[in-house]
Scaffold this motif. Structure first.
Motif, short mmCIF file in Angstrom:
data_model
loop_
_atom_site.label_atom_id
_atom_site.label_comp_id
_atom_site.label_asym_id
_atom_site.label_seq_id
_atom_site.Cartn_x
_atom_site.Cartn_y
_atom_site.Cartn_z
N GLN A 70 0.82 -1.20 0.00
CA GLN A 70 0.00 0.00 0.00
C GLN A 70 0.87 1.26 0.00
OE1 GLN A 70 -2.52 -0.24 3.44
NE2 GLN A 70 -3.87 -1.80 2.56
N SER A 71 1.89 1.27 0.82
CA SER A 71 2.74 2.47 0.92
C SER A 71 3.47 2.74 -0.38
CB SER A 71 3.73 2.33 2.08
OG SER A 71 4.66 1.28 1.83
N ARG A 72 3.89 1.69 -1.08
CA ARG A 72 4.56 1.89 -2.37
C ARG A 72 3.59 2.43 -3.41
NH1 ARG A 72 7.95 -3.85 -2.61
NH2 ARG A 72 9.30 -3.42 -0.81
N VAL A 73 2.38 1.89 -3.43
CA VAL A 73 1.37 2.37 -4.37
C VAL A 73 1.07 3.85 -4.10
CG1 VAL A 73 -1.06 2.19 -5.02
CG2 VAL A 73 0.32 0.12 -4.77
N GLU A 74 0.90 4.20 -2.84
CA GLU A 74 0.60 5.59 -2.48
C GLU A 74 1.70 6.53 -2.93
OE1 GLU A 74 -0.11 8.41 1.47
OE2 GLU A 74 -0.32 6.22 1.62
N ALA A 75 2.94 6.17 -2.69
CA ALA A 75 4.07 7.05 -3.05
C ALA A 75 4.12 7.31 -4.54
CB ALA A 75 5.38 6.43 -2.56
N ILE A 76 3.90 6.29 -5.35
CA ILE A 76 3.95 6.45 -6.81
C ILE A 76 2.73 7.21 -7.30
CG2 ILE A 76 3.96 5.23 -9.02
CD1 ILE A 76 5.50 2.97 -7.53
N ALA A 77 1.56 6.91 -6.76
CA ALA A 77 0.34 7.60 -7.18
C ALA A 77 0.42 9.10 -6.93
CB ALA A 77 -0.87 7.02 -6.45
N MET A 78 1.06 9.49 -5.83
CA MET A 78 1.16 10.91 -5.47
C MET A 78 1.94 11.72 -6.49
SD MET A 78 -0.61 11.44 -2.74
CE MET A 78 0.02 12.99 -2.11
N GLU A 79 2.72 11.05 -7.36
CA GLU A 79 3.46 11.76 -8.40
C GLU A 79 2.53 12.52 -9.33
OE1 GLU A 79 5.70 8.77 -10.36
OE2 GLU A 79 6.92 8.26 -8.60
N TRP A 80 1.28 12.03 -9.47
CA TRP A 80 0.33 12.70 -10.38
C TRP A 80 0.00 14.11 -9.90
CZ3 TRP A 80 -0.90 11.82 -15.17
CH2 TRP A 80 -0.78 10.53 -15.70
N GLU A 81 0.17 14.40 -8.61
CA GLU A 81 -0.09 15.76 -8.12
C GLU A 81 0.87 16.78 -8.73
OE1 GLU A 81 -2.09 15.20 -3.72
OE2 GLU A 81 0.02 15.80 -3.86
N GLN A 82 2.03 16.32 -9.16
CA GLN A 82 2.99 17.23 -9.79
C GLN A 82 2.65 17.52 -11.24
OE1 GLN A 82 5.23 18.48 -7.64
NE2 GLN A 82 4.18 17.14 -6.17
N VAL A 83 1.73 16.76 -11.80
CA VAL A 83 1.38 16.88 -13.21
C VAL A 83 0.04 17.57 -13.39
CG1 VAL A 83 0.89 15.57 -15.32
CG2 VAL A 83 2.67 14.78 -13.74
N ALA A 84 -0.95 17.17 -12.60
CA ALA A 84 -2.32 17.67 -12.74
C ALA A 84 -2.73 18.46 -11.50
CB ALA A 84 -3.29 16.50 -12.95
N ASN A 85 -3.58 19.44 -11.68
CA ASN A 85 -4.06 20.26 -10.58
C ASN A 85 -5.16 19.52 -9.80
OD1 ASN A 85 -4.44 22.52 -8.92
ND2 ASN A 85 -5.98 23.40 -10.29
N LEU A 86 -4.75 18.43 -9.18
CA LEU A 86 -5.62 17.59 -8.36
C LEU A 86 -4.85 17.18 -7.12
CD1 LEU A 86 -7.02 15.20 -11.13
CD2 LEU A 86 -8.34 16.98 -9.98
#
Length: 354
Positions: A70-86
């Motif tokens: 879960q922690s690995r999935v969360e860390a990688i998913a959070m990268e999308w915040e640097q790309v999209a205004n979400l």
């Protein structure tokens, strides 16, 4: 083959188009647009997207799974915040829009954008079926970035309208390969060969480097054609999603009948500004833009964001827009974008009674 050529399972829940469209436009007005190229023709092409409201906080909850995974999935998913205004907020909220499971072993999939809102709150909207503690980081990056791309509204790149005729599939071999993984011919058609229509999605030119592109081994194509499993977001992925969720975007603004014109700017190519107003008395209303930009104006409603009542390009002064309509009491929305999807510029929008 050491690397799975597929990423998504064919068993992700398929939502009826009518239901999916309605949920999408309730989330974001400009999930329904008129194709710019159609303003000189007899009819309009309506694009229907599955985008979240710009600036949205999306809650993410794990339904099950190993805490390390879960922690690995969360860390990688959070990268999308640097790309999209979400914003992605991981927690235990029972009303989370994105709900992640690991229960379906061997299958990974995600609902596309706002389709997640059509799923029962007790059910998963995303599944990772082959991620374990001993799974390599490359595979984590490839699958998590891909599935969260779906969750933010992206489609498979090899099914983009721009991909037509580009990939020389050896169809008999593709059917045979996926049959070995339990896929029916219909599953293969739905997930591999069928292209989205031009009027059903935003898309760029075909991008083989996209994180949304399946790996394609040479053994499944005619001649010499192969695409490795992409693990990184391509420059086009970043640019495209930045356009869909622009930073500093104003969100939904209130437009006052007979009030002052609102000055605004389309600061990013592809940006769409949206306005809401309420009609309390039936009558004739004039909606128009002024300024130097060549914009396109759409009127949505009444009380239904998905209904496009009218659209205009260049009926106003110069290259500006003007819609004159008799409106009944209800809620309405206006959306404004540049006629050139790659252009930016300033404008003002007003709403007056006649």
């Amino acid at each position: 083959m050491d690397e799975k050529p597929q990423i998504c399972s064919p068993y992700a829940r398929r939502v009826p188009r009518s239901v999916s469209d309605q949920v999408a436009v309730e989330e974001r007005v400009d999930n329904v647009r008129i194709g710019a190229a159609c303003f000189h023709g007899a009819s309009a092409a309506v694009e229907r997207m599955r985008l979240w409201d710009n600036g949205r906080v999306l809650r993410v909850r794990f339904l099950d799974g190993d805490p390390v995974v879960q922690s690995r999935v969360e860390a990688i998913a959070m990268e999308w915040e640097q790309v999209a205004n979400l914003s992605l907020t991981f927690g235990r909220d029972r009303d989370a829009e994105i709900r992640v499971s690991f229960a379906e072993e061997g299958f990974s999939w995600s609902a596309v954008g706002t389709d997640a809102l059509t799923t029962d709150a007790r059910q998963a909207t995303m599944n990772f079926g082959w991620l374990y503690e001993n799974t390599g980081m490359r595979e984590y990056q490839r699958v998590v970035r891909h599935e969260f791309g779906h969750a933010l509204g992206m489609i498979h790149e090899h099914q983009s309208p721009a991909a037509g005729g580009v990939i020389p599939w050896d169809r008999p071999k593709v059917y045979a390969y996926y049959a070995g993984q339990g896929w029916s011919p219909e599953d293969v058609d739905h997930n591999i060969f069928e292209l989205y229509s031009e009027d059903s999605t935003n898309h760029t030119t075909y991008d083989p480097a996209s994180i949304m592109q399946y790996a394609i081994p040479d053994s499944l194509t005619i001649g010499s054609f192969a695409i490795a499993g992409n693990t990184e977001l391509s420059p086009m992925d970043r640019q495209f999603m930045g356009r869909q969720y622009p930073r500093g975007g104003p969100g939904l603004r209130e437009l006052v009948v007979n009030g002052d014109a609102i000055k605004a700017d389309l600061a990013l190519s592809g940006e769409v500004d949206t306005y809401h107003f309420t009609v309390t008395e039936p009558g004739t209303y004039v909606m128009e833009t002024t300024g130097p930009s060549d914009t396109v104006l759409l009127l949505h409603g009444p009380s239904d964001r998905g209904a496009v009542l009218a659209f205009d390009r260049d009926r106003g002064l110069g290259r500006n827009e003007r819609i004159v309509r008799t409106l009944l009491p209800g809620e309405y929305w206006l959306s404004v974008r540049h006629s050139d999807p790659d252009a930016i510029g300033t404008y003002a929008v007003s709403l007056q009674t006649r």
